[in-house]
Design an enzyme around this catalytic site. Sequence first.
Site, PDB file in Angstrom:
ATOM      1  N   ASP A   1       0.856  -1.187   0.000  1.00  0.00           N
ATOM      2  CA  ASP A   1       0.000   0.000   0.000  1.00  0.00           C
ATOM      3  C   ASP A   1       0.893   1.238   0.000  1.00  0.00           C
ATOM      4  OD1 ASP A   1       0.481   0.921   2.969  1.00  0.00           O
ATOM      5  OD2 ASP A   1       0.125  -1.240   3.033  1.00  0.00           O
ATOM      6  N   ASP A  13       0.722   3.556   2.437  1.00  0.00           N
ATOM      7  CA  ASP A  13       0.539   4.101   3.776  1.00  0.00           C
ATOM      8  C   ASP A  13      -0.634   5.089   3.722  1.00  0.00           C
ATOM      9  OD1 ASP A  13       1.379   3.941   6.481  1.00  0.00           O
ATOM     10  OD2 ASP A  13       2.355   5.880   6.312  1.00  0.00           O
TER      11      ASP A  13
END
Length: 283
Positions: free
Chosen positions: A220, A222
Amino acid sequence: MASGTTTTAVKIGIIGGTGLDDPEILEGRTEKYVDTPFGKPSDALILGKIKNVDCVLLARHGRQHTIMPSKVNYQANIWALKEEGCTHVIVTTACGSLREEIQPGDIVIIDQFIDRTTMRPQSFYDGSHSCARGVCHIPMAEPFCPKTREVLIETAKKLGLRCHSKGTMVTIEGPRFSSRAESFMFRTWGADVINMTTVPEVVLAKEAGICYASIAMATDYDCWKEHEEAVSVDRVLKTLKENANKAKSLLLTTIPQIGSTEWSETLHNLKNMAQFSVLLPRH
């Protein structure tokens, strides 16, 4: 990369992170429950082979993922692998990306870390165990084994994986994810990826004189990236499920390469560094 007949026998410890701890990668598996002066490791050690190279697999969070990052017994995990004869430890870890160019699904062979943990013992030499007397000031300028990293990077290229050959990991205490302000701050510090487990694992491996390297899987962005969904457990697990085969293939291909490489000088230097970093009590 030197190859041929190995004069120094190697044994590879594999610490599997979230979604990356499949014991099926080992042939001829047996389980071994052990105890250490620092308590019990996260789970049983799974002993087996990968292409005739002896390996020991350990699930960092337990096989049912019941141990949160702050409660992992990092001391016991590394001690158990060292006692089992591991010369190398290769770990997998899920991480968030703090850089546009590190996309979810990419692999990063990290070379540096920033420690933002607050609750974890970071040394075997804590004054309470007779097995580790003295005070250890281990050098951490080069935390990860360059030679092991090189083998991982070369292998990833041959496999055609999207792999970043270096990166700085910031390890937070967790178990919560970062605030947006923290995520922005870590980017300004020069961190490239973020997780909850690299520290103190890498420090303890260095104290133990083990060649340690990490395969970080970006899951991802973050929470710093505009117009991008912030990190969540669902998103992390989804990306891991879609990309775990990359880390698996990298391990399965790298470990035979490590097994056919000469390590005596590297291991000798690591052993000396660990030994000479300890200040013993005066008599």
